[in-house]
Design a protein around this motif. Structure first.
Motif, short mmCIF file in Angstrom:
data_model
loop_
_atom_site.label_atom_id
_atom_site.label_comp_id
_atom_site.label_asym_id
_atom_site.label_seq_id
_atom_site.Cartn_x
_atom_site.Cartn_y
_atom_site.Cartn_z
N ALA A 271 0.83 -1.20 0.00
CA ALA A 271 0.00 0.00 0.00
C ALA A 271 0.87 1.25 0.00
O ALA A 271 0.55 2.25 -0.68
N GLY A 272 1.97 1.20 0.75
CA GLY A 272 2.86 2.35 0.77
C GLY A 272 3.44 2.66 -0.60
O GLY A 272 3.58 3.82 -0.99
N ILE A 273 3.77 1.60 -1.36
CA ILE A 273 4.37 1.80 -2.68
C ILE A 273 3.34 2.24 -3.71
O ILE A 273 3.52 3.25 -4.40
N TRP A 274 2.24 1.50 -3.82
CA TRP A 274 1.32 1.69 -4.94
C TRP A 274 0.21 2.69 -4.65
O TRP A 274 -0.40 3.22 -5.58
N VAL A 275 -0.07 2.94 -3.37
CA VAL A 275 -1.14 3.89 -3.02
C VAL A 275 -0.56 5.22 -2.57
O VAL A 275 -0.90 6.28 -3.08
N PHE A 276 0.36 5.16 -1.58
CA PHE A 276 0.93 6.39 -1.02
C PHE A 276 2.23 6.81 -1.68
O PHE A 276 2.80 7.84 -1.33
N LYS A 277 2.74 5.96 -2.61
CA LYS A 277 3.95 6.28 -3.40
C LYS A 277 5.17 6.49 -2.52
O LYS A 277 6.04 7.33 -2.80
N VAL A 278 5.28 5.73 -1.41
CA VAL A 278 6.44 5.80 -0.53
C VAL A 278 6.93 4.39 -0.26
O VAL A 278 6.28 3.64 0.47
N ARG A 284 14.58 2.25 -6.77
CA ARG A 284 15.39 1.19 -6.18
C ARG A 284 14.82 0.74 -4.84
O ARG A 284 14.79 -0.47 -4.54
N ALA A 285 14.37 1.69 -4.05
CA ALA A 285 13.78 1.35 -2.75
C ALA A 285 12.54 0.50 -2.92
O ALA A 285 12.30 -0.45 -2.17
N ALA A 286 11.71 0.83 -3.93
CA ALA A 286 10.49 0.05 -4.18
C ALA A 286 10.84 -1.37 -4.62
O ALA A 286 10.19 -2.34 -4.20
N ARG A 287 11.85 -1.51 -5.47
CA ARG A 287 12.25 -2.85 -5.91
C ARG A 287 12.78 -3.67 -4.74
O ARG A 287 12.52 -4.88 -4.63
N THR A 288 13.52 -3.02 -3.84
CA THR A 288 14.01 -3.72 -2.65
C THR A 288 12.85 -4.18 -1.77
O THR A 288 12.84 -5.31 -1.27
N ALA A 289 11.87 -3.29 -1.60
CA ALA A 289 10.71 -3.65 -0.80
C ALA A 289 9.94 -4.81 -1.42
O ALA A 289 9.50 -5.73 -0.72
N MET A 290 9.76 -4.79 -2.74
CA MET A 290 9.04 -5.86 -3.41
C MET A 290 9.79 -7.19 -3.29
O MET A 290 9.17 -8.26 -3.14
N ALA A 291 11.13 -7.15 -3.33
CA ALA A 291 11.91 -8.37 -3.13
C ALA A 291 11.66 -8.93 -1.73
O ALA A 291 11.50 -10.15 -1.55
#
Length: 307
Positions: A271-278, A284-291
């Motif tokens: 939700a932080g990545i796709w809704v709140f954009k954080v 790179r941070a988003a890819r790390t979080a998804m991993a």
């Protein structure tokens, strides 16, 4: 199939109630906690009546007081979490208490309820390896948030300049949150009562503790009606997860149940990545979080299947 449905209910409801509660602007954390626990209490009462357990509710220590103590322990964990977040930031605080929740639940389940008895050496080894991978995934998710904060100069940036004593205090509170949130469920499980029955006094304890926390924070504050409705809805979602967790723990044990429940962090991070954009999608941070999401999700699923 029932175990899978309970797991999904926990992950989705507990993964969404925090973002919903935090979407209300300007509210004190104690106010959010109070309204969330009120919504949770409403759902617990409905579940008690619908489940046909209302007639079994008494004021005995096993049926009522043990689960109620668990609710007070939960609020103690919330207080520690709020203080830790204020002192060292959410990323560092959550990165401390989330792994501790899992470890404490596993240790208490093994020591108090003998939950690892009868597991073969091979399954024990696989489960231990998957537990490590869950923790690695959690650290990746939290680490990505630290990277995002450092990149935009927000979030935890101010914490780095804080005095060492403040950092020690903040991490102390985060450890307290990990210990208390990892153990609050034990009294309810110790009572050995049906989930709908044990969840009601547990919810009462949370609500009473939240009132005490709000009083300590300067008194009960009434948000706008629309904001109150959002917070109560968040509490209903938390209540769904609580009932589902009680049912799941009775099937797979405290350690495994809590490990699966912590996978709600995957929903929070998504939700932080796709809704709140954080952090921002594609960064790179988003890819790390998804991993971390994939690693922890797959490992947690294996743990649930093995148990």
């Amino acid at each position: 199939m029932t175990t899978l449905l309970l797991s999904l209910a926990i992950v989705l409801s507990w993964g969404s109630w925090i973002p919903i509660a935090q979407s209300v602007p300007g509210a004190r954390q104690s106010t959010r906690t109070l309204y969330v626990t009120a919504g949770n209490l409403v759902f617990a009462a409905i579940a008690l009546v619908v489940g046909g357990s209302a007639g079994q509710l008494t004021l005995g220590w096993k049926v009522f007081w043990l689960p109620l103590v668990g609710g007070l322990v939960w609020v103690g964990g919330s207080f520690c979490a709020f203080r830790a977040t204020e002192t060292i930031g959410l990323a560092r605080a959550a990165g401390t208490w989330t792994p501790l929740n899992i470890i404490v639940a596993f240790i208490l389940g093994a020591l108090l309820f003998n939950e690892l008895a009868g597991i073969t050496a091979a399954r024990y080894t696989i489960m231990g390896g998957c537990l490590v991978l869950v923790l690695v995934g959690v650290f990746l998710i939290i680490g990505s948030q630290n990277s995002a904060d450092a990149g935009d100069g927000a979030g935890d940036a101010g914490v780095r300049a804080a005095p060492a004593i403040s950092l020690r205090t903040g991490f102390g509170f985060a450890i307290g949150a990990g210990l208390l949130w990892g153990a609050y469920f034990v009294p309810a499980q110790w009572a050995h009562v049906p989930s709908q029955l044990g969840n009601f006094p547990l919810a009462v304890g949370m609500f009473v503790g939240a009132i005490m926390l709000a009083a300590r924070d300067g008194g009960i504050v009434r948000p706008a009606p629309r904001h109150s409705a959002v917070l109560l809805t968040s509490g209903l979602l938390f209540g769904i997860g609580s009932v589902a967790l009680l049912g799941l723990v009775s099937r797979v044990g405290t350690g495994v149940g809590f490990t699966i429940a912590q996978l709600s962090l995957l929903v929070n991070a998504s939700a932080g990545i796709w809704v709140f954009k954080v952090p921002p999608p594609g960064s790179r941070a988003a890819r790390t979080a998804m991993a971390g999401i994939v690693l922890a999700g797959v490992s947690g699923t294996v743990i649930g299947a093995l148990r």
